[in-house]
Design an enzyme around this catalytic site. Structure first.
Site, mmCIF file in Angstrom:
data_model
loop_
_atom_site.group_PDB
_atom_site.id
_atom_site.type_symbol
_atom_site.label_atom_id
_atom_site.label_comp_id
_atom_site.label_asym_id
_atom_site.label_seq_id
_atom_site.Cartn_x
_atom_site.Cartn_y
_atom_site.Cartn_z
ATOM 1 N N ASN A 62 14.242 10.414 -6.471
ATOM 2 C CA ASN A 62 14.277 9.054 -5.901
ATOM 3 C C ASN A 62 15.523 8.841 -5.044
ATOM 4 O O ASN A 62 16.596 9.339 -5.355
ATOM 5 C CB ASN A 62 14.136 7.984 -6.997
ATOM 6 N N GLU A 64 17.513 5.756 -3.282
ATOM 7 C CA GLU A 64 17.586 4.288 -3.263
ATOM 8 C C GLU A 64 18.305 3.764 -2.023
ATOM 9 O O GLU A 64 18.879 4.520 -1.242
ATOM 10 C CB GLU A 64 18.267 3.798 -4.547
ATOM 11 N N CYS A 73 10.492 6.521 -4.160
ATOM 12 C CA CYS A 73 10.262 7.164 -5.453
ATOM 13 C C CYS A 73 10.217 8.691 -5.274
ATOM 14 O O CYS A 73 9.831 9.198 -4.207
ATOM 15 C CB CYS A 73 8.932 6.723 -6.047
ATOM 16 N N GLU A 75 8.194 10.855 -6.465
ATOM 17 C CA GLU A 75 6.851 11.410 -6.231
ATOM 18 C C GLU A 75 6.506 11.355 -4.750
ATOM 19 O O GLU A 75 5.967 12.305 -4.176
ATOM 20 C CB GLU A 75 5.798 10.607 -7.013
ATOM 21 N N CYS A 112 4.741 4.976 -10.873
ATOM 22 C CA CYS A 112 4.490 3.553 -10.613
ATOM 23 C C CYS A 112 3.174 3.399 -9.843
ATOM 24 O O CYS A 112 2.596 4.383 -9.355
ATOM 25 C CB CYS A 112 5.650 2.957 -9.809
ATOM 26 N N CYS A 115 3.070 4.897 -6.318
ATOM 27 C CA CYS A 115 2.972 6.360 -6.313
ATOM 28 C C CYS A 115 1.579 6.820 -6.720
ATOM 29 O O CYS A 115 1.066 7.808 -6.188
ATOM 30 C CB CYS A 115 4.036 6.970 -7.228
HETATM 31 N N1 THU Z 1 11.031 5.506 -9.500
HETATM 32 C C1 THU Z 1 10.489 6.699 -9.115
HETATM 33 O O1 THU Z 1 11.153 7.530 -8.483
HETATM 34 N N2 THU Z 1 9.193 6.938 -9.444
HETATM 35 C C2 THU Z 1 8.393 6.066 -10.105
HETATM 36 O O2 THU Z 1 7.204 6.309 -10.237
HETATM 37 C C3 THU Z 1 8.970 4.853 -10.699
HETATM 38 C C4 THU Z 1 10.319 4.481 -10.223
HETATM 39 C C5 THU Z 1 12.425 5.228 -9.120
HETATM 40 C C6 THU Z 1 12.558 4.155 -8.079
HETATM 41 C C7 THU Z 1 13.943 3.638 -8.357
HETATM 42 O O3 THU Z 1 14.871 4.430 -7.618
HETATM 43 C C8 THU Z 1 14.151 3.879 -9.840
HETATM 44 O O4 THU Z 1 13.154 4.793 -10.233
HETATM 45 C C9 THU Z 1 14.054 2.627 -10.689
HETATM 46 O O5 THU Z 1 12.871 1.952 -10.461
#
Ligand code: THU
Length: 160
Positions: A62, A64, A73, A75, A112, A115
């Site tokens: 991920n 940010e 994310c 994925e 999530c 994704c």
């Molecule tokens: N995140 C992911 O990388 N994948 C997911 O399926 C859920 C959330 C990351 C996004 C963000 O940087 C952190 O997790 C908190 O939500």
């Protein structure tokens, strides 16, 4: 009127060594990939590793942004990288793992909703399901046969 039930079959590996070696290897690469997460806001680290049909492995973590909705994310970083670096080579399996330095996650964290939608799009595009392997920092691994099975009644290009 009729009532239907949609099911999501799961294989649960209580111990990592119960999994095929190929899966164990992929999960270890996902775990390494989460070290490349850029997560200064959530401090939640997600790593993904995708095994392609030709044996190549692509990773994602991920990424940010101070403008929170822009966060990428793990994925979707992996899916985008695979598309760009290995166009037209289907993804067979994607391992996903997470780390929360403030609280040990011992249950698999599922992708999530966004994704799931992106994984379904890739499955439709490549006409092949993607097996998902999910694990927390440790603990059981869930094997899910496709993204579609965790996004029932999904929206897709057939409507357009
Ligand atoms: N995140 C992911 O990388 N994948 C997911 O399926 C859920 C959330 C990351 C996004 C963000 O940087 C952190 O997790 C908190 O939500």
């Amino acid at each position: 009127m009729k009532k239907i039930t949609l099911e999501t079959p799961l294989i649960i590996y209580e111990e990592q060594h119960e999994m095929p070696e190929e899966y164990q290897h992929l999960m270890s690469i996902a775990r390494k990939a989460l070290e490349d997460a850029y997560a200064p806001y959530s401090h939640f680290y997600v790593g993904a590793a995708a095994l392609l049909q030709d044996g190549s492995i692509i990773t994602g973590a991920n990424q940010e942004n101070a403008a929170y909705p822009m966060c990428l994310c793990a994925e979707r970083v992996a899916l985008g990288t695979a598309s760009m670096q290995y166009p037209n080579i289907p993804i067979k399996v994607m391992a996903i793992t997470v780390k929360n330095p403030e609280k040990e996650v011992i249950q698999p964290a599922a992708p999530c909703g966004s994704c799931r939608q992106a994984i379904c799009e890739m499955e439709n595009r490549q006409q092949q399901s993607i097996i998902l392997l999910l694990q927390g920092e440790q603990g059981p691994v869930y094997e899910i046969s496709s993204g579609a099975s965790i996004l029932p009644l999904s929206f897709n290009g057939e409507y357009l």
